[in-house]
Design an enzyme around this catalytic site. Sequence first.
Site, PDB file in Angstrom:
ATOM      1  N   HIS A 215       0.945  -1.166  -0.138  1.00  0.00           N
ATOM      2  CA  HIS A 215       0.075  -0.108  -0.135  1.00  0.00           C
ATOM      3  C   HIS A 215       0.737   1.176   0.191  1.00  0.00           C
ATOM      4  O   HIS A 215       0.564   2.329   0.445  1.00  0.00           O
ATOM      5  CB  HIS A 215      -0.981   0.043   1.032  1.00  0.00           C
ATOM      6  CG  HIS A 215      -2.046  -1.096   1.276  1.00  0.00           C
ATOM      7  ND1 HIS A 215      -1.722  -2.530   1.897  1.00  0.00           N
ATOM      8  CD2 HIS A 215      -3.068  -1.251   0.509  1.00  0.00           C
ATOM      9  CE1 HIS A 215      -2.727  -3.294   1.773  1.00  0.00           C
ATOM     10  NE2 HIS A 215      -3.483  -2.400   1.020  1.00  0.00           N
TER      11      HIS A 215
ATOM     12  N   HIS B 251      -5.668   8.377   3.729  1.00  0.00           N
ATOM     13  CA  HIS B 251      -6.683   8.989   4.774  1.00  0.00           C
ATOM     14  C   HIS B 251      -7.482   9.918   4.094  1.00  0.00           C
ATOM     15  O   HIS B 251      -8.645  10.012   4.399  1.00  0.00           O
ATOM     16  CB  HIS B 251      -6.073   9.077   5.934  1.00  0.00           C
ATOM     17  CG  HIS B 251      -6.861   9.429   7.168  1.00  0.00           C
ATOM     18  ND1 HIS B 251      -7.723   8.572   7.634  1.00  0.00           N
ATOM     19  CD2 HIS B 251      -7.250  10.707   7.771  1.00  0.00           C
ATOM     20  CE1 HIS B 251      -8.371   9.269   8.625  1.00  0.00           C
ATOM     21  NE2 HIS B 251      -8.081  10.649   8.836  1.00  0.00           N
TER      22      HIS B 251
ATOM     23  N   ARG C 243      -1.304   0.113   9.523  1.00  0.00           N
ATOM     24  CA  ARG C 243      -0.247  -0.328   8.616  1.00  0.00           C
ATOM     25  C   ARG C 243       0.979   0.650   8.975  1.00  0.00           C
ATOM     26  O   ARG C 243       2.171   0.315   8.695  1.00  0.00           O
ATOM     27  CB  ARG C 243      -0.518   0.299   7.244  1.00  0.00           C
ATOM     28  CG  ARG C 243      -1.612  -0.822   6.732  1.00  0.00           C
ATOM     29  CD  ARG C 243      -2.078  -0.104   5.477  1.00  0.00           C
ATOM     30  NE  ARG C 243      -3.263  -0.623   5.136  1.00  0.00           N
ATOM     31  CZ  ARG C 243      -4.247  -0.422   4.106  1.00  0.00           C
ATOM     32  NH1 ARG C 243      -4.099   0.806   3.414  1.00  0.00           N
ATOM     33  NH2 ARG C 243      -5.449  -0.895   3.739  1.00  0.00           N
TER      34      ARG C 243
ATOM     35  N   SER D  79     -10.949   3.693   8.511  1.00  0.00           N
ATOM     36  CA  SER D  79     -11.684   5.133   9.144  1.00  0.00           C
ATOM     37  C   SER D  79     -12.946   5.108   8.721  1.00  0.00           C
ATOM     38  O   SER D  79     -13.815   5.601   9.306  1.00  0.00           O
ATOM     39  CB  SER D  79     -10.890   6.341   8.392  1.00  0.00           C
ATOM     40  OG  SER D  79     -11.066   6.220   7.009  1.00  0.00           O
TER      41      SER D  79
ATOM     42  N   GLY E 268      -5.670  10.019  11.561  1.00  0.00           N
ATOM     43  CA  GLY E 268      -7.235   9.997  12.182  1.00  0.00           C
ATOM     44  C   GLY E 268      -7.333  10.711  13.336  1.00  0.00           C
ATOM     45  O   GLY E 268      -8.305  11.140  13.505  1.00  0.00           O
TER      46      GLY E 268
ATOM     47  N   ASP F 171      -0.863  11.506  14.442  1.00  0.00           N
ATOM     48  CA  ASP F 171      -1.695  10.473  13.558  1.00  0.00           C
ATOM     49  C   ASP F 171      -2.640  11.175  12.645  1.00  0.00           C
ATOM     50  O   ASP F 171      -3.527  11.998  13.139  1.00  0.00           O
ATOM     51  CB  ASP F 171      -2.403   9.698  14.461  1.00  0.00           C
ATOM     52  CG  ASP F 171      -3.065   8.537  13.797  1.00  0.00           C
ATOM     53  OD1 ASP F 171      -2.676   7.268  13.285  1.00  0.00           O
ATOM     54  OD2 ASP F 171      -4.372   8.588  14.194  1.00  0.00           O
TER      55      ASP F 171
END
Length: 582
Positions: A217, A403, A545, A447, A560, A558
């Site tokens: 990824h 994200h 990840r 998410s 998120g 972070d």
Amino acid sequence: MTRLFNDPADFADEALAGFVAAHRRWVRPVTGGVVRAAGTPAGQVAVVIGGGSGHYPAFSGLVGAGLAHGAAVGNVFASPSAQQIRGVAKAAHGGAGVLLMYGNYAGDVLHFGQAADRLNAEGVPTATFAVTDDISSAPADQAAKRRGIAGDLPVFKAAAAAAEAGQPLAEVARIAAHANARTRSFGIAFSGCTLPGADEPLFTVPAGRMAVGLGIHGEPGIGEAVLPTADEAAELLVAGLLKELPDGVTAPAGNRAAVILNGLGSVKYEELFVVYRRVAELLQEAGVTVVEPEVGELVTSFDMAGVSLTLTWLDAQLEPLWTAPADTPALRKGAVAPAAAGTAAAAPESTPETEDDALPQGTAASRETAVTAAAALRAVAATVAEHAEELGRIDAVAGDGDHGIGMLRGATAADAAARDAAERGAGAGTVLHRAADAWADRAGGTSGALWGTILHAVGDALGDEERPTAATVAAGVTRAGEEVRRVGGARVGDKTMVDVLVPFADTLAAATGAGDRLAAAWDRAAGAAGEAAAATADLLPQMGRARPHAEKSLGTPDAGAHSLALIVRAVHGVLSDTTEEH
């Protein structure tokens, strides 16, 4: 870099549409992905695979006789949603149950698990299995934490061939576990991939160096080494895999193995053949008999320049499953008998749920609150759109950089769903429930699942009848924090959104408990959220990840956690402009 695209947020959908148009002999579209054009033979277990886009031919290119019966396809580098997976599984079901298979990533585990729960509740016997072949992503004594990379293919193939042979669901799942236990992969890269619309790759490698132990990824490698020759690359890959033999393989000599040399996007076939020449020599010298090797692009990562090597150590059970015929857009082996290509009539194309037609109506008081909830989600979508590029950049430091795109897709869908429900007279709880489902379905990934959980929990607290108090809202947020920790498994200190959600919920509960009005309490809680998000820069990730690249994330918050802090601040802007009783 990825040069040909329209709107990056639409890339995955448009790529899937083009794939279907080019491969109608093998596949047909259904809600959430594709299934075999000929359908699943009656009474045969359906093997449904899936994951994010950006890895072609995984996953849609592996649908066909002798391999997968269907594939659920998510956004770029993001797992498909539970609703997508359920749609594909129901379309592929041939009456004997479904095995859902995927790589071991947090979002996939969440969404495939939720889909399995729903399918079982609906009377479709369903099991799940996560592939864990990447030796670089966790030590051998923590093998359950390993990622699934190119080893997906032999594990999928073993399970699908067992299903094709008429084995029942429990046996197909057991064979998948057996194949996984005997499969190991290891990869290297010379440059990172660039997502559609991005200006820079997710990671770079200094000139004359290579990344060792990368993810598919766009995750950077766990280390660097001097750029090798083709032979040196082969020696590194083979030596790495021969150091860790699975249980039951005491020495390489005398054993038989399926071998995959996989190009990750920019290392092309002639280069791969040069490397494989030495791989084959080394395995022969070690006494390993290679069985039907595959050399090519099988699990890619957009334009990443890299290769991975996979060994599946065969036994009397696995070898005939590996060599069994298959006919898919991207992998063909032997000759598939006409009857094996699909004897059941193709099920009608699945369509989206029609539950929205029976929208429950809220009371007048709850409808007023629903208007505020919809306005809050509109502000959330605007904030995410403003910061999407920044969120992707933060996520790319140690993760996969998706994200921002995932949040944008989810927030935009939630905004539209909430607005539609509010305009049709729904109460606040239903508005948030519809927004939750739309966010989870459109965003996919970890998410998406967690934001669906958050909005569902707050919607449960608000309901469709009473006018909620500040304490009611705080209770819903507290419940959301509890559910996110239960579903995702993260704790405070793991460098996830939980590091913001918990202090936000605690501060909101304390402020409303002290008698603060909602807007003032939310303001205090949003301040705590912002401080907590900034503090995640000093944490090492323990989940997701980014975990194998923990040190790379030091100094960066972070993604998120940061997006959650931005969102709750945006919601405060709506609450401060709204009368307290609404």
